[in-house]
Design a protein around this motif. Structure first.
Motif, PDB file in Angstrom:
ATOM      1  N   LEU A  17      10.573 -44.906 -18.339  1.00 24.65           N
ATOM      2  CA  LEU A  17      11.702 -44.358 -17.586  1.00 24.65           C
ATOM      3  C   LEU A  17      13.041 -44.667 -18.230  1.00 24.65           C
ATOM      4  CD1 LEU A  17      10.510 -45.467 -14.022  1.00 24.65           C
ATOM      5  CD2 LEU A  17      10.317 -43.185 -15.035  1.00 24.65           C
ATOM      6  N   ASN A  18      14.011 -43.817 -17.904  1.00 16.59           N
ATOM      7  CA  ASN A  18      15.403 -44.109 -18.239  1.00 16.59           C
ATOM      8  C   ASN A  18      16.193 -44.166 -16.930  1.00 16.59           C
ATOM      9  OD1 ASN A  18      16.161 -41.415 -17.464  1.00 16.59           O
ATOM     10  ND2 ASN A  18      15.616 -40.673 -19.510  1.00 16.59           N
ATOM     11  N   ASP A  19      17.488 -44.444 -17.016  1.00 13.81           N
ATOM     12  CA  ASP A  19      18.316 -44.580 -15.816  1.00 13.81           C
ATOM     13  C   ASP A  19      18.291 -43.322 -14.945  1.00 13.81           C
ATOM     14  OD1 ASP A  19      19.077 -47.148 -16.566  1.00 13.81           O
ATOM     15  OD2 ASP A  19      20.987 -46.504 -17.432  1.00 13.81           O
ATOM     16  N   GLU A  20      18.395 -42.173 -15.581  1.00 10.55           N
ATOM     17  CA  GLU A  20      18.435 -40.910 -14.847  1.00 10.55           C
ATOM     18  C   GLU A  20      17.125 -40.657 -14.091  1.00 10.55           C
ATOM     19  OE1 GLU A  20      18.642 -36.216 -15.993  1.00 10.55           O
ATOM     20  OE2 GLU A  20      19.927 -37.575 -17.144  1.00 10.55           O
ATOM     21  N   GLN A  21      15.999 -40.939 -14.738  1.00 14.97           N
ATOM     22  CA  GLN A  21      14.704 -40.747 -14.076  1.00 14.97           C
ATOM     23  C   GLN A  21      14.532 -41.711 -12.903  1.00 14.97           C
ATOM     24  OE1 GLN A  21      12.671 -41.299 -17.805  1.00 14.97           O
ATOM     25  NE2 GLN A  21      11.717 -39.275 -17.655  1.00 14.97           N
ATOM     26  N   ALA A  22      14.957 -42.966 -13.076  1.00 10.12           N
ATOM     27  CA  ALA A  22      14.855 -43.948 -11.984  1.00 10.12           C
ATOM     28  C   ALA A  22      15.681 -43.488 -10.786  1.00 10.12           C
ATOM     29  CB  ALA A  22      15.304 -45.322 -12.460  1.00 10.12           C
ATOM     30  N   LEU A  23      16.872 -42.989 -11.035  1.00 12.11           N
ATOM     31  CA  LEU A  23      17.717 -42.481  -9.959  1.00 12.11           C
ATOM     32  C   LEU A  23      17.057 -41.289  -9.267  1.00 12.11           C
ATOM     33  CD1 LEU A  23      20.349 -42.498  -8.337  1.00 12.11           C
ATOM     34  CD2 LEU A  23      21.371 -41.080 -10.155  1.00 12.11           C
ATOM     35  N   LEU A  24      16.485 -40.380 -10.026  1.00 11.34           N
ATOM     36  CA  LEU A  24      15.812 -39.214  -9.461  1.00 11.34           C
ATOM     37  C   LEU A  24      14.628 -39.637  -8.580  1.00 11.34           C
ATOM     38  CD1 LEU A  24      15.615 -36.150  -9.239  1.00 11.34           C
ATOM     39  CD2 LEU A  24      14.207 -36.162 -11.304  1.00 11.34           C
ATOM     40  N   ILE A  25      13.852 -40.628  -9.035  1.00 14.48           N
ATOM     41  CA  ILE A  25      12.735 -41.142  -8.223  1.00 14.48           C
ATOM     42  C   ILE A  25      13.278 -41.678  -6.901  1.00 14.48           C
ATOM     43  CG2 ILE A  25      10.978 -42.968  -8.067  1.00 14.48           C
ATOM     44  CD1 ILE A  25      10.686 -42.648 -11.171  1.00 14.48           C
ATOM     45  N   GLY A  26      14.344 -42.449  -6.971  1.00 12.81           N
ATOM     46  CA  GLY A  26      14.954 -42.998  -5.754  1.00 12.81           C
ATOM     47  C   GLY A  26      15.443 -41.914  -4.816  1.00 12.81           C
ATOM     48  N   GLN A  27      16.081 -40.904  -5.355  1.00 14.65           N
ATOM     49  CA  GLN A  27      16.602 -39.814  -4.524  1.00 14.65           C
ATOM     50  C   GLN A  27      15.471 -39.028  -3.855  1.00 14.65           C
ATOM     51  OE1 GLN A  27      18.976 -37.923  -7.591  1.00 14.65           O
ATOM     52  NE2 GLN A  27      20.851 -38.923  -6.861  1.00 14.65           N
TER      53      GLN A  27
END
Length: 188
Positions: free
Chosen positions: A42-52
């Motif tokens: 994962l990268n930061d953007e993917q982690a944020l998308l998972i959270g959202q």
């Protein structure tokens, strides 16, 4: 007599909640699943998308759309431990969600932050909801973190929730909270 009945009922309810599914080997199960189940890096953007996506689906808890929305998040075979129960298939998890959905309303889940390490996203959340039990409704509030791994299709294959059920649930339940405080009076 009423006090004794309330304490007895509270103790039985608490025991039934704790016994939702006996997980005697939680640490062993977690270690095994965490080693054997890999997600995509994962990268930061993917982690944020998972959270959202996670927060968005759980914000529909208590509605007719909840089971459908959460069903889109999970793979057929997975490891999930929500602190109260542990599941290895999507079908088991969906049955759990269906039952849970009958007791909650007015849910608000807020995404506080996300981070990641290799294939694990860590989703920090705050959940507030109304919980109905024994004909009474109580507003609950809990903070937690979910460790989540997704596969190459974006589906959750691993989820370990970290939250405090004593203060986020048991102590606030109608009738049960009083029994819980009597059983464990050292923490208020």
């Amino acid at each position: 007599m009423t006090f004794l009945r309330t304490v007895t009922l509270s103790a039985l309810t608490l025991l039934s909640l704790v016994a939702c599914k006996s997980i005697p080997s939680y640490s062993v199960d977690y270690d095994k699943a965490n080693k054997e189940i890999s997600g995509i890096l994962l990268n930061d953007e993917q982690a944020l998308l998972i959270g959202q996506r996670f927060v968005s689906a759980f914000n529909t808890m208590g509605t007719v759309d909840f089971v459908k929305n959460t069903g889109r998040l999970y793979a057929d075979h997975l490891y999930i431990n929500d602190t109260l129960s542990q599941f290895s298939t999507k079908n088991e998890l969906i049955k759990h969600f269906e039952g849970m959905n009958e007791h909650v309303s007015n849910v608000s889940v807020k995404l506080i932050s996300t981070t990641h390490t290799q294939d694990s996203a860590y989703i920090h959340w705050h959940m507030v909801y109304d919980f109905k039990m024994f004909g009474a409704t109580k507003t609950m509030s809990s903070y937690g973190i979910s460790q989540i791994k997704i596969n190459d299709k974006g589906l959750i294959v691993f989820q370990q929730d970290y939250w405090d059920p004593a203060n986020g649930l048991y102590r606030s339940l109608p009738y049960v909270g009083k029994g819980y405080s009597l059983l464990l009076p050292f923490k208020r």
